[in-house]
Write a protein that holds these residues in place. Sequence first.
Motif, short mmCIF file in Angstrom:
data_model
loop_
_atom_site.label_atom_id
_atom_site.label_comp_id
_atom_site.label_asym_id
_atom_site.label_seq_id
_atom_site.Cartn_x
_atom_site.Cartn_y
_atom_site.Cartn_z
N LEU A 1 36.77 14.59 41.02
CA LEU A 1 36.52 13.21 40.61
C LEU A 1 37.85 12.52 40.31
O LEU A 1 38.65 13.01 39.50
N GLU A 2 38.08 11.43 40.97
CA GLU A 2 39.30 10.65 40.77
C GLU A 2 38.93 9.30 40.14
O GLU A 2 38.09 8.57 40.67
N THR A 3 39.54 9.00 39.01
CA THR A 3 39.31 7.70 38.38
C THR A 3 39.98 6.62 39.22
O THR A 3 41.18 6.68 39.48
N ILE A 4 39.21 5.63 39.67
CA ILE A 4 39.80 4.57 40.48
C ILE A 4 39.75 3.21 39.80
O ILE A 4 40.40 2.28 40.24
N SER A 5 38.97 3.08 38.72
CA SER A 5 38.97 1.82 37.99
C SER A 5 38.27 2.03 36.65
O SER A 5 37.57 3.03 36.45
N GLY A 6 38.49 1.08 35.74
CA GLY A 6 37.93 1.21 34.40
C GLY A 6 37.14 -0.01 33.98
O GLY A 6 36.97 -0.96 34.75
N PRO A 7 36.62 -0.03 32.75
CA PRO A 7 35.72 -1.09 32.29
C PRO A 7 36.37 -2.45 32.15
O PRO A 7 35.66 -3.44 31.98
N GLU A 8 37.69 -2.53 32.20
CA GLU A 8 38.32 -3.85 32.20
C GLU A 8 38.15 -4.55 33.54
O GLU A 8 38.22 -5.77 33.63
N ASN A 9 37.94 -3.76 34.60
CA ASN A 9 37.90 -4.31 35.96
C ASN A 9 36.59 -4.06 36.69
O ASN A 9 36.38 -4.60 37.78
N CYS A 10 35.70 -3.26 36.12
CA CYS A 10 34.40 -2.98 36.73
C CYS A 10 33.32 -3.02 35.65
O CYS A 10 33.58 -2.74 34.49
N ALA A 11 32.13 -3.37 36.07
CA ALA A 11 30.99 -3.42 35.16
C ALA A 11 29.71 -3.20 35.95
O ALA A 11 29.74 -3.07 37.18
N GLN A 12 28.60 -3.16 35.24
CA GLN A 12 27.29 -3.01 35.88
C GLN A 12 26.27 -3.89 35.18
O GLN A 12 26.42 -4.21 33.99
N VAL A 13 25.25 -4.27 35.93
CA VAL A 13 24.10 -4.97 35.37
C VAL A 13 22.84 -4.41 36.01
O VAL A 13 22.90 -3.73 37.04
N GLU A 14 21.69 -4.69 35.40
CA GLU A 14 20.41 -4.43 36.04
C GLU A 14 20.03 -5.73 36.74
O GLU A 14 19.69 -6.72 36.07
N PRO A 15 20.14 -5.82 38.06
CA PRO A 15 20.05 -7.10 38.77
C PRO A 15 18.75 -7.87 38.54
O PRO A 15 18.77 -9.09 38.36
N ARG A 16 17.62 -7.17 38.56
CA ARG A 16 16.35 -7.88 38.39
C ARG A 16 16.30 -8.57 37.02
O ARG A 16 15.86 -9.72 36.91
N GLU A 17 16.77 -7.89 36.00
CA GLU A 17 16.71 -8.48 34.67
C GLU A 17 17.70 -9.64 34.53
O GLU A 17 17.42 -10.61 33.81
N LEU A 18 18.84 -9.57 35.20
CA LEU A 18 19.75 -10.71 35.22
C LEU A 18 19.10 -11.89 35.93
O LEU A 18 19.16 -13.04 35.45
N CYS A 19 18.46 -11.63 37.06
CA CYS A 19 17.77 -12.70 37.79
C CYS A 19 16.66 -13.33 36.96
O CYS A 19 16.47 -14.55 36.96
N GLU A 20 15.92 -12.49 36.24
CA GLU A 20 14.84 -13.01 35.41
C GLU A 20 15.38 -13.89 34.29
O GLU A 20 14.76 -14.89 33.91
N PHE A 21 16.53 -13.52 33.75
CA PHE A 21 17.18 -14.38 32.75
C PHE A 21 17.56 -15.73 33.35
O PHE A 21 17.28 -16.78 32.76
#
Length: 461
Positions: free
Chosen positions: A166-186
């Motif tokens: 496993l190679e670290t290629i990016s961190g939380p300053e530059n990458c994130a995640q969402v649950e797309p359906r719940e973002l759309c519902e918002f």
Amino acid sequence: MSTVILGGGIIGLSTAYYLSLARGPSPAIHIVDSAPALLASASGFAGGFLAADWFSPSVASLGALSFRLHRELAEKHNGPRRWGYAGSHTYNLSIDERGVAGKSTGKQERKDDWLREGTSRAESAGSNPEANGRRDAGGGDGGGEGEVLNPDGSPAVWTPQAGGTLETISGPENCAQVEPRELCEFLLDECTKRGVEVHLSTKATGIITDDNGVLKGLRLQSTNNAGEAGAGELELECKDVLISAGAWTPRVFKALFPQSKLLIPVEPLAGHSIVVRSPRYKTPFVNPTKRRIGGASDDWRCYSIYCAPGRHWSYAPEAFARLARNGETEIWLGGLNDSSLPLPELASDVKAMIDPESIKSLRKMTVQLAGLAKEGDQANHDDLETVREGLCFRPVSKRGTPVLGKIPEHYLGVRPGGGGVWLASGHGPWGISLSLGTGLVTSELISGQKPSADILGLLIG
């Protein structure tokens, strides 16, 4: 006069959201979607990975803007709790030295067509000072609260792979995640609060012009009565029309402008996915450094992993240990694409097209990546709970980048008057990441304002 948005996925919803913010409560914004319910394809079943700097030069400005808007929206509206927004540690998994070509230099040419070529999205990763030179599998924080680690220090949500690194290629300053359906519902909820009208089971069948040939509205028809002549027909006056129908965008354009010689450079690419729950990922991980990103009081963190094709799979898997509402944990896995699947008439028809053999292949990959490890060469134990299975048709542009902007008048055969016909499609696998930036920029273009990002290389025509 109003603006009509054809397509109620995340691009259409984001545009309606920012238009409604600028205009205030108003019934002058309409979302028209041919399916009986929204989010039946890509926007409802995507992985939800966000990146700040994984884009080619023509998309870089839009990508950076959108990443910032995602964070700001999460901070303002409690995104971590409402749609699972969290910073993400991101890895590349190499097995038996089959990894991302040229990754060691950090200077490889970024590929916008990695999805078509079946290679890993990690080839698009930006140069991230936080990750450069690092090979620590634990993301550099030594394991956070509630986090279970493997003996090698990697997060236990991922099963150690024989011969794998496993190679670290990016961190939380530059990458994130969402649950797309719940973002759309918002976004949908915020739009309807401001008076945006949503028309379901409705498709645009033609344009309406005044006596001078100037666009003044659309002809709409209910898809529930599509086989009955004249049934469910209505007219909707508007000044601006935005076509943001995802993979269905070329069809929508052709229905409105059948004589046009413009070919919208967007094609559908089908991709299966599954979502599971794991006994080794029951609570959100917390970063002990307490860098609260996205307004999370608990400072939750997620994990993303990318893999090149190898001996365990012939495609390039993607796996996201992500959050849903109120910190519910789940793992999304995908990467198995099929360009031969035909685009159905409606997004609501997609579910019936899910291929059991493709899901079986994904399940095998999922157990390899996240199942309970057994000793020796024995296959991992499948102790994962299935949450849902999905199939997305993503709009992939022939040039590998989104297609945005106003369609030139000479392609339409009608005069736009004081408004215009606009396009926002072709985002491929980056639709969620680029959604908010696209929505803001498109709303600015429609409103006659200078766009907040440089999209010169993305314009059509």
